[in-house]
Design a protein around this motif. Sequence first.
Motif, PDB file in Angstrom:
ATOM      1  N   ALA A 122      19.156   0.940  -5.994  1.00  0.00           N
ATOM      2  CA  ALA A 122      18.134   1.890  -6.463  1.00  0.00           C
ATOM      3  C   ALA A 122      17.497   1.418  -7.769  1.00  0.00           C
ATOM      4  O   ALA A 122      16.329   1.692  -8.046  1.00  0.00           O
ATOM      5  CB  ALA A 122      18.758   3.271  -6.646  1.00  0.00           C
ATOM      6  N   LEU A 123      18.264   0.686  -8.584  1.00  0.00           N
ATOM      7  CA  LEU A 123      17.728   0.144  -9.839  1.00  0.00           C
ATOM      8  C   LEU A 123      16.882  -1.109  -9.604  1.00  0.00           C
ATOM      9  O   LEU A 123      15.832  -1.289 -10.205  1.00  0.00           O
ATOM     10  CB  LEU A 123      18.884  -0.275 -10.758  1.00  0.00           C
ATOM     11  N   VAL A 124      17.382  -1.985  -8.719  1.00  0.00           N
ATOM     12  CA  VAL A 124      16.789  -3.324  -8.573  1.00  0.00           C
ATOM     13  C   VAL A 124      15.604  -3.315  -7.605  1.00  0.00           C
ATOM     14  O   VAL A 124      14.617  -4.002  -7.826  1.00  0.00           O
ATOM     15  CB  VAL A 124      17.880  -4.336  -8.125  1.00  0.00           C
ATOM     16  N   HIS A 125      15.706  -2.558  -6.530  1.00  0.00           N
ATOM     17  CA  HIS A 125      14.560  -2.496  -5.604  1.00  0.00           C
ATOM     18  C   HIS A 125      14.305  -1.056  -5.161  1.00  0.00           C
ATOM     19  O   HIS A 125      14.451  -0.719  -3.985  1.00  0.00           O
ATOM     20  CB  HIS A 125      14.728  -3.450  -4.404  1.00  0.00           C
ATOM     21  N   PRO A 126      13.891  -0.186  -6.127  1.00  0.00           N
ATOM     22  CA  PRO A 126      13.675   1.226  -5.794  1.00  0.00           C
ATOM     23  C   PRO A 126      12.667   1.378  -4.655  1.00  0.00           C
ATOM     24  O   PRO A 126      11.606   0.777  -4.686  1.00  0.00           O
ATOM     25  CB  PRO A 126      13.142   1.833  -7.099  1.00  0.00           C
ATOM     26  N   GLY A 127      13.058   2.156  -3.665  1.00  0.00           N
ATOM     27  CA  GLY A 127      12.137   2.466  -2.565  1.00  0.00           C
ATOM     28  C   GLY A 127      11.948   1.354  -1.555  1.00  0.00           C
ATOM     29  O   GLY A 127      11.189   1.514  -0.600  1.00  0.00           O
ATOM     30  N   LEU A 128      12.608   0.215  -1.757  1.00  0.00           N
ATOM     31  CA  LEU A 128      12.421  -0.883  -0.797  1.00  0.00           C
ATOM     32  C   LEU A 128      13.700  -1.149  -0.005  1.00  0.00           C
ATOM     33  O   LEU A 128      14.744  -1.434  -0.573  1.00  0.00           O
ATOM     34  CB  LEU A 128      12.018  -2.185  -1.512  1.00  0.00           C
ATOM     35  N   GLU A 129      13.589  -1.019   1.302  1.00  0.00           N
ATOM     36  CA  GLU A 129      14.621  -1.497   2.229  1.00  0.00           C
ATOM     37  C   GLU A 129      13.869  -2.257   3.309  1.00  0.00           C
ATOM     38  O   GLU A 129      12.667  -2.064   3.484  1.00  0.00           O
ATOM     39  CB  GLU A 129      15.410  -0.329   2.848  1.00  0.00           C
ATOM     40  N   PRO A 130      14.552  -3.143   4.034  1.00  0.00           N
ATOM     41  CA  PRO A 130      13.849  -3.869   5.096  1.00  0.00           C
ATOM     42  C   PRO A 130      13.261  -2.914   6.140  1.00  0.00           C
ATOM     43  O   PRO A 130      13.776  -1.817   6.360  1.00  0.00           O
ATOM     44  CB  PRO A 130      14.965  -4.722   5.703  1.00  0.00           C
ATOM     45  N   ASP A 131      12.167  -3.348   6.783  1.00  0.00           N
ATOM     46  CA  ASP A 131      11.610  -2.572   7.901  1.00  0.00           C
ATOM     47  C   ASP A 131      12.497  -2.740   9.130  1.00  0.00           C
ATOM     48  O   ASP A 131      12.611  -1.836   9.944  1.00  0.00           O
ATOM     49  CB  ASP A 131      10.191  -3.066   8.218  1.00  0.00           C
ATOM     50  N   LEU A 132      13.066  -3.925   9.247  1.00  0.00           N
ATOM     51  CA  LEU A 132      13.948  -4.206  10.390  1.00  0.00           C
ATOM     52  C   LEU A 132      15.042  -5.170   9.941  1.00  0.00           C
ATOM     53  O   LEU A 132      14.762  -6.181   9.293  1.00  0.00           O
ATOM     54  CB  LEU A 132      13.148  -4.849  11.534  1.00  0.00           C
ATOM     55  N   THR A 133      16.274  -4.837  10.303  1.00  0.00           N
ATOM     56  CA  THR A 133      17.408  -5.723  10.023  1.00  0.00           C
ATOM     57  C   THR A 133      18.103  -6.037  11.340  1.00  0.00           C
ATOM     58  O   THR A 133      18.448  -5.125  12.097  1.00  0.00           O
ATOM     59  CB  THR A 133      18.403  -5.039   9.056  1.00  0.00           C
ATOM     60  N   LEU A 134      18.274  -7.321  11.609  1.00  0.00           N
ATOM     61  CA  LEU A 134      19.037  -7.725  12.789  1.00  0.00           C
ATOM     62  C   LEU A 134      20.424  -8.118  12.300  1.00  0.00           C
ATOM     63  O   LEU A 134      20.572  -9.055  11.507  1.00  0.00           O
ATOM     64  CB  LEU A 134      18.357  -8.903  13.491  1.00  0.00           C
ATOM     65  N   LEU A 135      21.418  -7.361  12.748  1.00  0.00           N
ATOM     66  CA  LEU A 135      22.805  -7.646  12.358  1.00  0.00           C
ATOM     67  C   LEU A 135      23.468  -8.444  13.483  1.00  0.00           C
ATOM     68  O   LEU A 135      23.698  -7.917  14.576  1.00  0.00           O
ATOM     69  CB  LEU A 135      23.551  -6.327  12.110  1.00  0.00           C
ATOM     70  N   LEU A 136      23.706  -9.715  13.206  1.00  0.00           N
ATOM     71  CA  LEU A 136      24.366 -10.574  14.198  1.00  0.00           C
ATOM     72  C   LEU A 136      25.866 -10.373  14.058  1.00  0.00           C
ATOM     73  O   LEU A 136      26.496 -10.888  13.125  1.00  0.00           O
ATOM     74  CB  LEU A 136      23.974 -12.046  13.971  1.00  0.00           C
TER      75      LEU A 136
END
Length: 208
Positions: A122-136
């Motif tokens: 929340a401090l380092v990239h507020p409001g940013l999460e990936p749009d899509l994550t592929l978990l292998l």
Amino acid sequence: MKRGRFITLEGGEGAGKTTAAALIERWLLERGRTVVRSREPGGTPAAEKIRHLLLDPETGELDPMTELLLMFSARRENLVRMIEPALARGDDVLCDRFTDASRAYQGGGRRLGIQLVNRLAALVHPGLEPDLTLLLDVSVETGMQRVAGRGKAADRFEQSRTDFLERVRAAYLTQARLEPERIVVIDADRSLAEVERQIIRALERCLL
Ligand code: T5A
């Protein structure tokens, strides 16, 4: 200018992320997208230096919080200098690992807990999460066999004990259950051709 899409690849050791990244980049390019590739820790000259410190077996054991803060220091550099400008230009960003790796490795593996990682996120990239994550998702046994099969010297994380790697895998799967819209689990224990089919299906469903 429409913002680009932020796509991340995650998984345990030897899951096949590097192999998958090439496939995803090709898929995006074929659809006329401009793609910026990055990786974490790393992606910029300073962040690559932090990566070297984190992965070098000669670094030895680090305090878990020190390790987490170094991951986020590298991430901040990558975010400010690479990821954000590319997304703002309208490019798609394909990043080999991001904060889910901290949730899994430091939150789960090193037992720092997910809340602490989320507070730093929340401090380092507020409001940013990936749009899509592929978990292998790969079993620890298969992943370590693949790492050994590459014939390269093991880095600091690849030298970890099985119980650490099992906690990493469990933390990844917990995060995927918490965010099923964002995180698509790919069964990476399967053959390369089958893994590729699953990835293409996920891209078609989530990005078209
Ligand atoms: N880290 C990172 C943290 O602890 N916290 C964090 O916040 C972040 C960002 C980074 C390390 O840092 C840690 C996690 C990591 O330990 P890395 O280079 O990103 O290091 O991670 P690695 O998992 O070490 O990446 P690798 O490049 O070594 O592995 P890949 O990319 O997952 O696997 P890949 O594609 O190289 O494949 C490995 C081998 O398996 C074969 C490939 O041909 C290759 O030889 N293979 C398959 N074989 C059979 N069937 C399949 N389906 C196969 N897929 C791949």
